[in-house]
Design a protein around this motif. Structure first.
Motif, short mmCIF file in Angstrom:
data_model
loop_
_atom_site.label_atom_id
_atom_site.label_comp_id
_atom_site.label_asym_id
_atom_site.label_seq_id
_atom_site.Cartn_x
_atom_site.Cartn_y
_atom_site.Cartn_z
N ARG A 1 -48.12 -35.71 27.64
CA ARG A 1 -47.77 -34.29 27.63
C ARG A 1 -48.95 -33.47 27.13
N THR B 1 -48.29 -27.96 23.64
CA THR B 1 -47.25 -26.98 23.95
C THR B 1 -46.95 -26.14 22.71
N VAL C 1 -44.25 -23.94 20.85
CA VAL C 1 -42.81 -23.72 20.81
C VAL C 1 -42.53 -22.68 19.72
N ARG D 1 -29.57 -23.05 17.79
CA ARG D 1 -29.59 -23.13 19.26
C ARG D 1 -28.82 -21.96 19.88
N ASP E 1 -34.34 -23.79 28.95
CA ASP E 1 -34.23 -25.01 28.15
C ASP E 1 -34.52 -24.68 26.69
N TRP F 1 -35.58 -26.18 23.03
CA TRP F 1 -36.25 -27.32 22.40
C TRP F 1 -35.89 -27.36 20.92
N VAL G 1 -38.15 -22.14 22.22
CA VAL G 1 -38.53 -22.33 23.61
C VAL G 1 -40.06 -22.38 23.72
N PRO G 2 -40.56 -23.08 24.72
CA PRO G 2 -42.01 -23.09 24.94
C PRO G 2 -42.52 -21.71 25.31
N GLU H 1 -36.25 -32.68 21.22
CA GLU H 1 -35.17 -32.73 22.19
C GLU H 1 -35.34 -31.54 23.11
N CYS H 2 -35.12 -31.77 24.37
CA CYS H 2 -35.11 -30.68 25.34
C CYS H 2 -33.69 -30.62 25.89
N ALA I 1 -31.18 -28.88 28.28
CA ALA I 1 -31.10 -28.03 29.46
C ALA I 1 -29.81 -27.21 29.42
N GLU J 1 -33.08 -34.57 27.04
CA GLU J 1 -34.16 -35.55 27.01
C GLU J 1 -34.74 -35.53 25.61
#
Length: 145
Positions: free
Chosen positions: A8, A11, A13, A37, A49, A51, A68-69, A128-129, A131, A137
């Motif tokens: 990866r 990133t 976040v 969340r 999504d 994170w 979020v990213p 954790e991602c 969706a 994931e």
């Protein structure tokens, strides 16, 4: 237990932070992380999504950023914290649905892979991602052998 290895990029976040939260199914389902969340989901466009990034510190305690990213630091909303998840190798776990809760299912696979030696944690950030459709994931920073 199935997982895939991915490389990866770095990133950014951005979101809300909580101290002293250890990676795993208990903290992921905690009232505090669930609340964070929900706050992030309320302000982001539908389908975004979310994170949950677990960041270990020097003492071995993890803090969590739920967000979020973002493409650039300049994109971080005023009042948010941001973290940079460094580029690296990650094992990615998805729910196999052997347990009714997707996140708990995926974390149980992480625990199994670590216990049987299939994955060696690198001690870096894990995330954790989640969706919008409920799929999850889990990305675990790993040492490659």
């Amino acid at each position: 237990m199935a997982f895939r290895l991915v490389a990866r990029p770095t990133t950014i976040v951005a979101g809300l932070v909580a101290p002293g939260v250890e990676p795993g199914p208990e903290s992921s389902a905690s009232d505090l992380v669930t609340f964070l969340r929900e706050r992030i989901r309320e302000r982001e466009p539908a389908g975004t999504d979310i994170w949950t990034v677990y960041l270990p510190d020097q003492r071995g305690v993890s803090n969590v950023v739920v967000g979020v990213p973002r493409a650039e630091v300049q994109d971080v909303p005023v009042g948010d914290v941001f973290v940079t998840v460094p580029a690296g190798a990650f094992a990615v776990f998805e729910a196999s649905m052997t347990l009714p809760d997707r996140t708990e299912d995926a974390w149980s696979q992480v625990e199994e892979a670590v216990a049987d030696g299939g994955v060696t944690r690198a001690g870096g950030p894990e995330f954790e991602c989640l969706a919008a459709d409920g799929n999850v994931e889990i990305f675990v920073s790993v040492l490659l052998r």
